[in-house]
Design a protein around this motif. Structure first.
Motif, PDB file in Angstrom:
ATOM      1  N   SER A 197       0.819  -1.217   0.000  1.00 53.79           N
ATOM      2  CA  SER A 197       0.000   0.000   0.000  1.00 53.79           C
ATOM      3  C   SER A 197       0.850   1.264   0.000  1.00 53.79           C
ATOM      4  O   SER A 197       0.398   2.324  -0.466  1.00 53.79           O
ATOM      5  CB  SER A 197      -0.953   0.003   1.204  1.00 53.79           C
ATOM      6  OG  SER A 197      -0.222  -0.042   2.423  1.00 53.79           O
ATOM      7  N   ALA A 200       1.437   3.004  -3.465  1.00 57.94           N
ATOM      8  CA  ALA A 200       0.372   3.691  -4.192  1.00 57.94           C
ATOM      9  C   ALA A 200       0.728   5.156  -4.417  1.00 57.94           C
ATOM     10  O   ALA A 200       1.256   5.827  -3.534  1.00 57.94           O
ATOM     11  CB  ALA A 200      -0.939   3.583  -3.419  1.00 57.94           C
ATOM     12  N   GLU A 225      -2.178   1.915  -8.062  1.00 63.55           N
ATOM     13  CA  GLU A 225      -3.274   1.790  -7.092  1.00 63.55           C
ATOM     14  C   GLU A 225      -3.147   0.429  -6.406  1.00 63.55           C
ATOM     15  O   GLU A 225      -2.897  -0.580  -7.067  1.00 63.55           O
ATOM     16  CB  GLU A 225      -4.624   1.875  -7.811  1.00 63.55           C
ATOM     17  CG  GLU A 225      -5.823   1.595  -6.909  1.00 63.55           C
ATOM     18  CD  GLU A 225      -7.081   1.307  -7.700  1.00 63.55           C
ATOM     19  OE1 GLU A 225      -7.929   2.193  -7.794  1.00 63.55           O
ATOM     20  OE2 GLU A 225      -7.209   0.171  -8.225  1.00 63.55           O
ATOM     21  N   ARG A 298     -12.519  -2.603  -4.463  1.00 64.51           N
ATOM     22  CA  ARG A 298     -12.413  -1.151  -4.663  1.00 64.51           C
ATOM     23  C   ARG A 298     -13.504  -0.406  -3.891  1.00 64.51           C
ATOM     24  O   ARG A 298     -13.264   0.672  -3.353  1.00 64.51           O
ATOM     25  CB  ARG A 298     -12.489  -0.826  -6.162  1.00 64.51           C
ATOM     26  CG  ARG A 298     -11.215  -1.243  -6.886  1.00 64.51           C
ATOM     27  CD  ARG A 298     -11.136  -0.732  -8.292  1.00 64.51           C
ATOM     28  NE  ARG A 298      -9.823  -1.061  -8.855  1.00 64.51           N
ATOM     29  CZ  ARG A 298      -9.591  -1.345 -10.119  1.00 64.51           C
ATOM     30  NH1 ARG A 298     -10.588  -1.341 -10.989  1.00 64.51           N
ATOM     31  NH2 ARG A 298      -8.377  -1.623 -10.530  1.00 64.51           N
TER      32      ARG A 298
END
Length: 378
Positions: A197, A200, A225, A298
């Protein structure tokens, strides 16, 4: 010399105590016992998805406990080695010197292993322990940006391969001249989402363009992403009325058909405008199921971001936010990869593009948790 070694060992023990308090070995043992019981159920494999989830969680929990136990044993071994060296120091200086040399080498190795274990304790977010879904999209920069997106895809897949993680490409949209418009892939490993993460954001590449006849320097961008993969317990409901499903034929580079049936699936979530395409599986049913999983992931992240915004409004802006442009890869006029948030940098872009990005990831995790940049507080 002996006093310095003792101080190093004591510092490592203190760090290990902090790690143990966060990792909760006793809690891990209880979880392993529960999962072991669940894995022994005679009807477990009646539901293959559930069975794989149980066995995967059991494997991950056992691996975590094994790491903690191994670190505890390594610290005990350091103490024993130091005692042996101290005993020989008065009677056999040559043997003592060899033992102290072994001790210093082991201290370095245990310190490195401890640092890796410590990083894991910083991954305490709600979804950090999940598997990850990574999407890369080319940005400004034309064909160079499409090529850069493909370079980043290979970088992350090589990183996963080097660490023994399973990675599966779910969908790729190829650009006309070279590179890719976008790609989506899963990384299956414990804490893959929490780890990746920090990657990103917007990545920037500066180089002499191989697509420019005049050999001019080109700056191009790609967006990364990272979202957590959903689990059955997440309960993200997506009403059929909220989605539009289109089917089409899978294709490879240059539009060459790789499938003679309309097996690829594109799902559009009408309320949010989120679009997910899948063409990796052979059947339309499989591709639709995979696309729904990514869509739900998402939507889960969107829900998490909304909750985070609400908390931030209540708490105020505690620390600097992450900028969109988070890392620069410069190949010309000099060679340097630098993370603009953490300050971490490397002088070998070729190694970075070959998946050597652990230093950037670790620095990002530490910076996100503590606000300390690379090199500070040392």
């Amino acid at each position: 010399m002996a006093t310095d070694h003792q101080a190093e060992i004591e510092a490592l023990r203190k760090t290990f105590q902090q790690i143990s308090s966060v990792s909760n070995p006793e809690g891990l043992r209880e979880r392993i016992a529960e999962l072991t019981e669940a894995s022994a159920a005679p009807d477990l494999w009646d539901d293959q998805d559930k069975a794989q989830s149980v066995t995967s969680k059991l494997s991950h929990a056992q691996a975590e406990l094994d790491k903690i136990n191994a670190m505890s044993a390594a610290l005990d071994d350091l103490e024993t080695l130091k005692e042996m060296a101290d005993e020989e120091a008065g009677s056999d200086p040559e043997t003592a010197a060899e033992l102290y040399s072994d001790l210093e080498r082991e201290l370095g190795q245990v310190g490195a292993d401890m640092s890796e274990l410590e990083i894991r304790t910083l991954l305490s977010g709600k979804y950090d322990e999940r598997e990850a879904v990574v999407t890369i999209r080319s940005g400004a920069g034309g064909v160079d940006a499409a090529d850069f997106a493909q370079i980043l895809q290979r970088m992350y897949l090589r990183w996963a391969e080097r660490r023994g993680y399973s990675a599966k490409v779910l969908d790729t949209s190829y650009a006309e001249e070279a590179g890719i418009k976008s790609t989506t892939f899963e990384v299956s490993a414990p804490y893959a989402y929490g780890t990746l993460s920090v990657e990103a954001g917007t990545h920037r590449l500066v180089r002499i363009s191989p697509f420019d006849n005049q050999g001019r320097r080109q700056t191009s961008f790609a967006a990364v992403e990272v979202i957590p993969l959903i689990e059955q317990t997440d309960h993200i409901d997506v009403p059929e009325a909220d989605i539009r499903v289109d089917v089409f034929r899978s294709s490879g580079p240059g539009g060459q058909s790789v499938n003679t049936t309309d097996s690829a699936v594109r799902i559009t979530h009408i309320p949010t405008g989120i679009v997910v395409s899948m063409q990796d599986e052979k059947s339309q049913i499989q591709n639709r199921a995979a696309a729904m999983r990514v869509l739900q992931s998402r939507l889960l992240l969107l829900k998490q971001e909304e909750e985070a915004r609400e908390k931030k409004e209540l708490a105020g802006d505690i620390k600097a936010s992450w900028g969109d442009q988070m890392r620069s890869y410069v190949l010309q006029p000099y060679q340097m990869v630098k993370d603009l948030r953490t300050g971490y940098e490397a002088g070998n872009p070729e190694a970075v593009f070959d998946g050597d990005i652990d230093g950037f990831i670790d620095a990002g995790i530490r910076w996100r948790a503590t606000g300390v940049k690379a090199g500070e507080g040392e």
